[in-house]
Write a protein that holds these residues in place. Structure first.
Motif, PDB file in Angstrom:
ATOM      1  N   ALA A 141       0.837  -1.200   0.000  1.00 38.20           N
ATOM      2  CA  ALA A 141       0.000   0.000   0.000  1.00 38.20           C
ATOM      3  C   ALA A 141       0.871   1.248   0.000  1.00 38.20           C
ATOM      4  O   ALA A 141       2.101   1.179   0.079  1.00 38.20           O
ATOM      5  N   TRP A 142       0.197   2.406  -0.084  1.00 30.30           N
ATOM      6  CA  TRP A 142       0.902   3.669   0.122  1.00 30.30           C
ATOM      7  C   TRP A 142       1.341   3.796   1.563  1.00 30.30           C
ATOM      8  O   TRP A 142       2.478   4.179   1.846  1.00 30.30           O
ATOM      9  N   CYS A 143       0.485   3.491   2.505  1.00 33.54           N
ATOM     10  CA  CYS A 143       0.762   3.775   3.916  1.00 33.54           C
ATOM     11  C   CYS A 143       1.850   2.885   4.487  1.00 33.54           C
ATOM     12  O   CYS A 143       2.648   3.323   5.323  1.00 33.54           O
ATOM     13  N   TYR A 144       1.896   1.634   4.076  1.00 34.89           N
ATOM     14  CA  TYR A 144       2.904   0.680   4.525  1.00 34.89           C
ATOM     15  C   TYR A 144       3.348  -0.172   3.342  1.00 34.89           C
ATOM     16  O   TYR A 144       2.591  -0.406   2.406  1.00 34.89           O
ATOM     17  N   GLY A 145       4.575  -0.664   3.425  1.00 33.40           N
ATOM     18  CA  GLY A 145       5.046  -1.598   2.426  1.00 33.40           C
ATOM     19  C   GLY A 145       5.858  -0.965   1.316  1.00 33.40           C
ATOM     20  O   GLY A 145       6.136   0.238   1.298  1.00 33.40           O
ATOM     21  N   ASP A 146       6.230  -1.797   0.362  1.00 26.46           N
ATOM     22  CA  ASP A 146       7.157  -1.398  -0.690  1.00 26.46           C
ATOM     23  C   ASP A 146       6.679  -0.250  -1.575  1.00 26.46           C
ATOM     24  O   ASP A 146       7.501   0.578  -1.983  1.00 26.46           O
ATOM     25  N   PRO A 147       5.382  -0.150  -1.927  1.00 23.35           N
ATOM     26  CA  PRO A 147       4.991   0.942  -2.823  1.00 23.35           C
ATOM     27  C   PRO A 147       5.291   2.329  -2.250  1.00 23.35           C
ATOM     28  O   PRO A 147       5.871   3.180  -2.943  1.00 23.35           O
ATOM     29  N   GLY A 148       4.908   2.571  -0.996  1.00 24.03           N
ATOM     30  CA  GLY A 148       5.173   3.870  -0.391  1.00 24.03           C
ATOM     31  C   GLY A 148       6.650   4.140  -0.198  1.00 24.03           C
ATOM     32  O   GLY A 148       7.126   5.262  -0.405  1.00 24.03           O
ATOM     33  N   VAL A 149       7.408   3.114   0.204  1.00 23.19           N
ATOM     34  CA  VAL A 149       8.852   3.290   0.388  1.00 23.19           C
ATOM     35  C   VAL A 149       9.513   3.600  -0.947  1.00 23.19           C
ATOM     36  O   VAL A 149      10.382   4.478  -1.041  1.00 23.19           O
ATOM     37  N   ALA A 150       9.116   2.898  -2.007  1.00 26.23           N
ATOM     38  CA  ALA A 150       9.677   3.175  -3.333  1.00 26.23           C
ATOM     39  C   ALA A 150       9.386   4.611  -3.759  1.00 26.23           C
ATOM     40  O   ALA A 150      10.263   5.306  -4.303  1.00 26.23           O
ATOM     41  N   ALA A 151       8.161   5.079  -3.518  1.00 24.49           N
ATOM     42  CA  ALA A 151       7.811   6.456  -3.877  1.00 24.49           C
ATOM     43  C   ALA A 151       8.648   7.460  -3.085  1.00 24.49           C
ATOM     44  O   ALA A 151       9.094   8.481  -3.624  1.00 24.49           O
ATOM     45  N   ALA A 152       8.884   7.172  -1.799  1.00 19.12           N
ATOM     46  CA  ALA A 152       9.693   8.072  -0.975  1.00 19.12           C
ATOM     47  C   ALA A 152      11.122   8.152  -1.489  1.00 19.12           C
ATOM     48  O   ALA A 152      11.704   9.243  -1.611  1.00 19.12           O
TER      49      ALA A 152
END
Length: 441
Positions: A290-301
């Motif tokens: 998800a955006w809030c937790y996990g790889d997708p949000g970390v990748a975006a950051a």
């Protein structure tokens, strides 16, 4: 030299076309119709009337977020009446500032109302301009005075040392830093942003700040790895400090340490590398996708931080993670609802975001899959506009509730669909730490 961050100042051919675009546009219209007279913001069971009033005004679930939705829609169809709705919802949220005690939280406090004011009124240099149909009776000077008063309140609040409150984006210090950066070049805003990078910041979340269902497991607290509540959110805010010249040397040192620590926490499973949190002696729990937790949000950051600071290695690491996410089938991601925070439209928007940044077809294909998946989750006749939210209670037990809001509800679904079907400005997702100016004076 910093790169121009992804998504900024760009337009593109809309992602969706054909029958999928038609479904998306029809859904936006239905969401807008439902939000003209929305239900109250979701509130935890047992909330007092004053607590509910705060949430009703908030950026996450209330009137401030609805103002952002209608302002964005107004910029794609300026004669449809959405501009006045944006102004009306914003006025409701602003009135609550005087009537209800609020925290400083970006997503559920007065800082979020202030950010929505900046967005709706087009006061940032990169905004598309004020909503044309707005007939607010407030002058620009009065709006600026209101935000200046909030700047002053934050400056006083941030003098606290040591900092013993939340540090995250949703409730704490990262969100305050983001608002201060959006207010540059105002002098008080610069002072707030500089205090944000002070030496005394700790990024450990103590047990007393955890939710009830987390306290038994993490008796000594934890280090949170989610974009919404953890270190990735601070990574983006620190990168924006570096790019804006706000205590740049100190911010750079903190940023480099934070990114190195974050990358060191990766696990072996593609697409599921980032755990929920780290705590000594406690097994790592996998995070949701998800955006809030996990790889997708970390990748975006990492992608935005690398773009802002010119760190090619961070961009490369971000894209490795993003590609793994794009390759995940929906049934491996644990998605239950459609909202931006932890739902299908959040993943669709993130994959669309990665496509806009790279032009890679795999991200466009993944985004389309997620948009189709999110539209298929719609349950006609259920509030709001067929998109109820999956919301856990304090024990972690999940249930369904109407949610009109930007973060987890129908307004956020509508914003992701607007981005996919138009060439609208994307700065509505600044509070999600997905967009930022290339440089701030």
């Amino acid at each position: 030299m910093a790169h121009t961050p992804p998504l900024l100042g760009r337009t593109s051919v809309p992602l969706l076309d054909g029958r999928l675009a038609e479904r998306a546009i029809a859904t936006i219209d239905e969401i807008a119709a439902a939000l003209r007279q929305p239900p109250r913001a979701w509130a935890p069971p047992g909330s007092s009337e004053s607590e509910r009033a705060v949430l009703d005004a908030s950026l996450a679930g209330g009137r401030a977020g609805l103002a952002v939705f209608f302002a964005t829609r107004a910029r794609t169809r300026p004669k449809g009446g959405d501009g006045q709705l944006a102004s009306d919802f914003l006025a409701d949220a602003i009135r609550a500032l005087a009537d209800v005690p609020m925290s400083s939280s970006l997503f559920s406090g007065f800082t979020g109302v202030a950010w929505a004011t900046l967005y709706v009124m087009g006061e940032s240099p990169r905004r598309a301009g004020p909503v044309e149909e707005s007939r607010t009776d407030e002058s620009g000077d009065e709006r600026d005075d209101r935000c200046s008063a909030i700047d002053d309140a934050l400056a006083e609040y941030l003098t606290r040392s040591p900092w013993n409150d939340h540090y995250d984006l949703v409730s704490g210090l990262a969100g305050l830093g983001l608002y201060a950066l959006e207010r540059l070049p105002h002098a008080t805003a610069r002072s707030c942003a500089e205090r944000h990078t002070s030496e005394g910041i700790t990024w450990h979340t103590p047990r007393e700040l955890l939710g009830t269902h987390e306290r038994d497991r993490y008796e000594q607290g934890y280090f949170n790895l989610g974009m919404a509540h953890g270190v990735p959110g601070l990574v983006v805010v620190l990168a924006r400090c570096v790019a804006s010249g706000v205590e740049a040397r100190r911010a750079r040192r903190l940023l480099e340490g934070a990114v190195a620590w974050l990358l060191a926490q990766r696990g072996p499973e593609p697409g599921r590398r980032m755990p929920f949190a780290i705590a000594p002696g406690i097994d790592r729990l996998p995070a949701r996708t998800a955006w809030c937790y996990g790889d997708p949000g970390v990748a975006a950051a990492l992608l935005l931080a690398g773009s802002l600071t010119g760190e090619e290695a961070w961009i490369a690491e971000a894209l490795v993670m993003a590609r793994e996410v794009a390759d995940l089938p929906p049934d491996a991601c644990g998605v239950e609802d459609a909202g931006l925070c932890h739902g299908a439209m959040g993943l669709a928007h993130l994959c669309h975001h990665f496509h806009r940044a790279t032009g890679e077809p795999r991200f466009a294909d993944a985004a389309r899959r997620w948009f189709e998946y999110g539209l298929a989750l719609r349950r006609p006749g259920i509030e709001v506009a067929g998109f109820p939210a999956s919301i856990p209670d304090e024990t972690g037990k999940k249930g369904w509730a109407p949610d009109p809001g930007l973060l987890g509800g129908a307004a956020g679904v509508g914003l992701a669909l607007i981005a996919a079907t138009t060439d609208a400005d994307w700065s509505w997702d600044v509070p999600l730490l997905l967009s930022a100016p290339a440089a701030t004076p």
